[in-house]
Design an enzyme around this catalytic site. Structure first.
Site, PDB file in Angstrom:
ATOM      1  CB  VAL A 128      -1.521   7.997  -8.154  1.00 17.30           C
ATOM      2  CG1 VAL A 128      -2.127   8.697  -9.365  1.00 17.30           C
ATOM      3  CG2 VAL A 128      -0.149   7.431  -8.489  1.00 17.30           C
ATOM      4  CG  ASP A 185      -8.232   3.373  -0.416  1.00 10.66           C
ATOM      5  OD1 ASP A 185      -7.332   3.848  -1.123  1.00 10.66           O
ATOM      6  OD2 ASP A 185      -8.129   2.241   0.118  1.00 10.66           O
ATOM      7  NE  ARG A 187      -4.369   6.516   1.901  1.00 13.60           N
ATOM      8  CZ  ARG A 187      -3.419   7.406   2.087  1.00 13.60           C
ATOM      9  NH1 ARG A 187      -2.873   7.557   3.297  1.00 13.60           N
ATOM     10  NH2 ARG A 187      -2.973   8.140   1.081  1.00 13.60           N
ATOM     11  CB  THR A 232      -1.193  -1.501 -12.917  1.00 14.77           C
ATOM     12  OG1 THR A 232      -0.423  -0.295 -13.008  1.00 14.77           O
ATOM     13  CG2 THR A 232      -2.644  -1.183 -13.202  1.00 14.77           C
ATOM     14  CB  THR A 268       1.582   2.262 -15.219  1.00 13.82           C
ATOM     15  OG1 THR A 268       1.984   3.518 -14.676  1.00 13.82           O
ATOM     16  CG2 THR A 268       2.532   1.868 -16.329  1.00 13.82           C
ATOM     17  CB  CYS A 278       7.364   3.682 -11.684  1.00 18.01           C
ATOM     18  SG  CYS A 278       5.844   4.519 -11.191  1.00 18.01           S
ATOM     19  NE  ARG A 283       3.491   1.383  -3.940  1.00 19.91           N
ATOM     20  CZ  ARG A 283       2.842   2.265  -4.702  1.00 19.91           C
ATOM     21  NH1 ARG A 283       1.768   1.905  -5.377  1.00 19.91           N
ATOM     22  NH2 ARG A 283       3.284   3.503  -4.789  1.00 19.91           N
TER      23      ARG A 283
END
Length: 429
Positions: free
Chosen positions: A21, A39, A44, A90, A125, A265, A336
């Site tokens: 995102v 980050d 990363r 989240t 979220t 999600c 994930r």
């Protein structure tokens, strides 16, 4: 307190979290104005500085065109920003409860550098009310400033679809909101500067939060219905895909397909909504029923393969099965909350030896996340069963003949994702 809009409109932006995102956001804003991409993972940061993105959401060319983007793991460097956009994960915990740990830590990080008049926008979220109930108190405590007089907050839920090259950040309508009408206007104009598809300004942060969480809850329930239909049709000996194709000739039939519902999600967001509902004394029935059904599909698929092997007189105990695909969806490296691991675990409980092959997944990540050692190049003639678990283009390109060559003379092919015609496989969901 009035916002100094002349300053806010040109001031640097800080993006907290550079994953699926945050990075696309940082790149788009970084084409126009100074952006500090932060980050907590030094690895990363190092790869992005080298011009590569392991999530494959942003190309090296796109990274190079973000001339005003500076990537860092130094939280103190965020102090020059006036707008902070939080895009951390989240997830849910082992008990399927919202895990806001990363969100709270990100709020602490921002709180340490928050200045009077700054705006903090959340994209992660959450359940309705979480931004103001969970994040704002952390910002107040750490910064010493007061909400809506010392600093302001916005919420603009992410709609990134990993692996989707047709619907990218600028091409997806963005929902925006703010803690005051003036802030809502600022947040909306900010996103409108990079979103070509337009924006939708919600009347409150809670409405924007609720809109996000029901988007994926709706999809979860629709897929749960199709999964249950697949189970019923399986008992009847009817091909589910053939039924769906026939029903799909009606103009208003929704084109959902059965499968393993995972990811960050759809497999997670409904639990955020049900958590808040239960905290208010209401026990959701339909949402949780759909989630339970989808959570059971990995075991259902494994059991179906085992039963078919027994009918084909293929010994199940110590049989070798190749699972092709580990990611939660096709053509992306995101593992994930993938439900493929549920199927793998269930097969191993039956005494089956399972190999996993996925060209999109980094072996070290599969080992770290799930303790799985990936097979890089499956050998021909080795498997009693093959499960096409993810619809990667690479598997489609192999063709059914190339995939079947991996099996023994007597083997079963379970095409979970309808990659090939019904006659090409032995089992379909």
């Amino acid at each position: 307190m009035n916002l100094d809009l002349s300053d806010i409109r040109t001031a640097p932006i800080a993006i907290i979290g550079l994953g699926y995102v945050g990075l696309p956001l940082a790149v788009e804003f970084g084409k126009q104005r100074r952006v500090l991409g932060f980050d907590v993972k030094p690895g990363r940061v190092a790869e992005l500085r080298a011009g590569t993105d392991s999530t494959r959401e942003v190309t090296p060319g796109e990274l190079a065109r973000a001339h005003h983007l500076v990537v860092t793991d130094d939280a103190a460097a965020l102090a020059e920003a006036r707008i902070f956009i939080v895009t951390v994960p989240t997830p849910i915990d082992a008990h399927k409860r919202p895990d806001l740990t990363a969100l709270r830590k990100a709020s602490e990080t921002v709180g340490r550098v928050l200045k009077r008049g700054d705006i903090v926008i959340y994209e992660s979220t959450v359940y309705p009310g979480a931004t103001e109930e969970e994040c704002v108190p952390v910002l107040e405590q750490v910064s010493g400033l007061t909400f809506n007089t010392g600093f302001f907050v916005g919420y603009s839920p992410e709609r990134i679809n990993p692996g989707d090259k047709a619907h990218r950040l600028p091409d997806i309508c963005k929902v925006t909101s703010g803690s005051t009408p003036e802030v809502a206007d600022v947040v909306d104009r900010l996103y409108a500067s990079i979103i070509t598809a337009g924006t939708h300004k919600a009347p409150s942060i809670r409405v924007a939060e609720a809109a996000k969480v029901i988007e994926n809850t709706q999809r979860d329930l629709n897929i749960a219905l199709i999964n249950e239909l697949a189970v019923i049709f399986g008992h009847m000996g009817i091909d589910t895909e053939a039924v769906l194709q026939a029903a799909g000739t009606k103009w208003n039939f929704l084109p959902f397909r059965p499968g393993l519902v995972g990811g960050h999600c759809i497999g997670v967001d409904p639990y955020y909504l049900t958590h808040k509902a239960e905290a208010m004394g209401y026990h959701p029935e339909i949402i949780l029923a759909g989630r339970r059904l989808n959570d059971r599909m990995g075991a259902y698929v494994a059991a179906g393969l085992v039963k078919a092997m027994m009918r084909a007189r293929i010994q199940v105990c110590d049989a070798r099965v190749l699972v092709m695909g580990l990611t939660f969806k096709e053509n992306c490296p995101d593992i994930r909350n993938t439900k493929v691991v549920d199927m793998i675990s269930e097969l191993r409980d039956y005494g089956v030896s399972v190999d996993v092959h996925d060209p999109w997944v980094a072996p070290a990540e599969a080992e770290a996340e799930y303790g799985l050692s990936l097979v890089q190049e499956p050998q021909a003639g080795q498997y009693d069963g093959i499960v096409l678990a993810v619809a990667h283009d690479a598997f489609r390109d192999m063709g059914v003949e190339g995939i079947r060559r991996l099996g023994r003379e007597a083997h079963l092919l379970y095409d979970l994702k309808y990659l090939f015609p019904a006659t090409a496989s032995d089992l379909r969901l």
